[in-house]
Design a protein around this motif. Structure first.
Motif, mmCIF file in Angstrom:
data_model
loop_
_atom_site.group_PDB
_atom_site.id
_atom_site.type_symbol
_atom_site.label_atom_id
_atom_site.label_comp_id
_atom_site.label_asym_id
_atom_site.label_seq_id
_atom_site.Cartn_x
_atom_site.Cartn_y
_atom_site.Cartn_z
ATOM 1 N N GLN A 30 0.203 -57.374 -35.352
ATOM 2 C CA GLN A 30 -1.099 -56.728 -35.258
ATOM 3 C C GLN A 30 -1.575 -56.261 -36.630
ATOM 4 O OE1 GLN A 30 -0.034 -53.732 -32.409
ATOM 5 N NE2 GLN A 30 -0.975 -54.864 -30.699
ATOM 6 N N LEU A 31 -0.684 -55.723 -37.421
ATOM 7 C CA LEU A 31 -1.026 -55.265 -38.761
ATOM 8 C C LEU A 31 -1.419 -56.449 -39.644
ATOM 9 C CD1 LEU A 31 -1.172 -52.895 -40.734
ATOM 10 C CD2 LEU A 31 1.232 -53.307 -41.257
ATOM 11 N N MET B 224 -1.861 -45.210 -26.847
ATOM 12 C CA MET B 224 -1.246 -46.021 -27.874
ATOM 13 C C MET B 224 -0.904 -45.133 -29.077
ATOM 14 S SD MET B 224 -2.836 -49.306 -29.770
ATOM 15 C CE MET B 224 -1.725 -50.526 -30.348
ATOM 16 N N SER B 225 0.330 -45.144 -29.467
ATOM 17 C CA SER B 225 0.749 -44.353 -30.621
ATOM 18 C C SER B 225 0.918 -45.254 -31.836
ATOM 19 C CB SER B 225 2.060 -43.628 -30.319
ATOM 20 O OG SER B 225 3.127 -44.555 -30.283
ATOM 21 N N LEU B 226 1.147 -44.647 -32.959
ATOM 22 C CA LEU B 226 1.333 -45.392 -34.204
ATOM 23 C C LEU B 226 2.553 -46.297 -34.128
ATOM 24 C CD1 LEU B 226 0.465 -45.882 -37.137
ATOM 25 C CD2 LEU B 226 1.906 -43.967 -37.788
ATOM 26 N N PHE B 227 3.547 -45.901 -33.369
ATOM 27 C CA PHE B 227 4.779 -46.665 -33.269
ATOM 28 C C PHE B 227 4.637 -47.903 -32.376
ATOM 29 C CE2 PHE B 227 6.104 -42.268 -34.167
ATOM 30 C CZ PHE B 227 6.660 -42.497 -35.413
ATOM 31 N N ASP B 228 3.529 -48.005 -31.655
ATOM 32 C CA ASP B 228 3.291 -49.167 -30.800
ATOM 33 C C ASP B 228 2.662 -50.330 -31.548
ATOM 34 O OD1 ASP B 228 4.323 -47.819 -28.639
ATOM 35 O OD2 ASP B 228 2.356 -47.116 -27.952
ATOM 36 N N VAL B 229 2.277 -50.119 -32.810
ATOM 37 C CA VAL B 229 1.642 -51.167 -33.605
ATOM 38 C C VAL B 229 2.724 -52.105 -34.129
ATOM 39 C CG1 VAL B 229 0.266 -51.651 -35.658
ATOM 40 C CG2 VAL B 229 -0.248 -49.654 -34.249
ATOM 41 N N THR B 230 2.544 -53.399 -33.880
ATOM 42 C CA THR B 230 3.536 -54.372 -34.317
ATOM 43 C C THR B 230 3.140 -54.954 -35.674
ATOM 44 O OG1 THR B 230 2.431 -56.241 -33.265
ATOM 45 C CG2 THR B 230 4.000 -54.992 -31.920
#
Length: 49
Positions: A10-11, A1-7
């Motif tokens: 989710q945040l 999981m990379s930082l760009f996969d965070v939606t």
């Protein structure tokens, strides 16, 4: 999981969970820990002028 996969959802959920846990801690812990002048959460920080 990379930082760009965070939606955004989710945040937002992580922020709301953190706020909810903080509020529960303020209500349940004694004042010398989480209250005015508490060492973990100082609720009087905004009251000082």
């Amino acid at each position: 999981m990379s930082l760009f996969d965070v939606t955004f959802d989710q945040l937002a959920m992580a922020i709301m969970t953190t706020i909810a846990i903080r509020e529960v801690m303020i209500v349940t812990l004694p004042d010398h820990i989480a209250g005015p002048g508490g060492w973990l959460i100082d609720t009087a920080v905004g009251d000082r002028v």
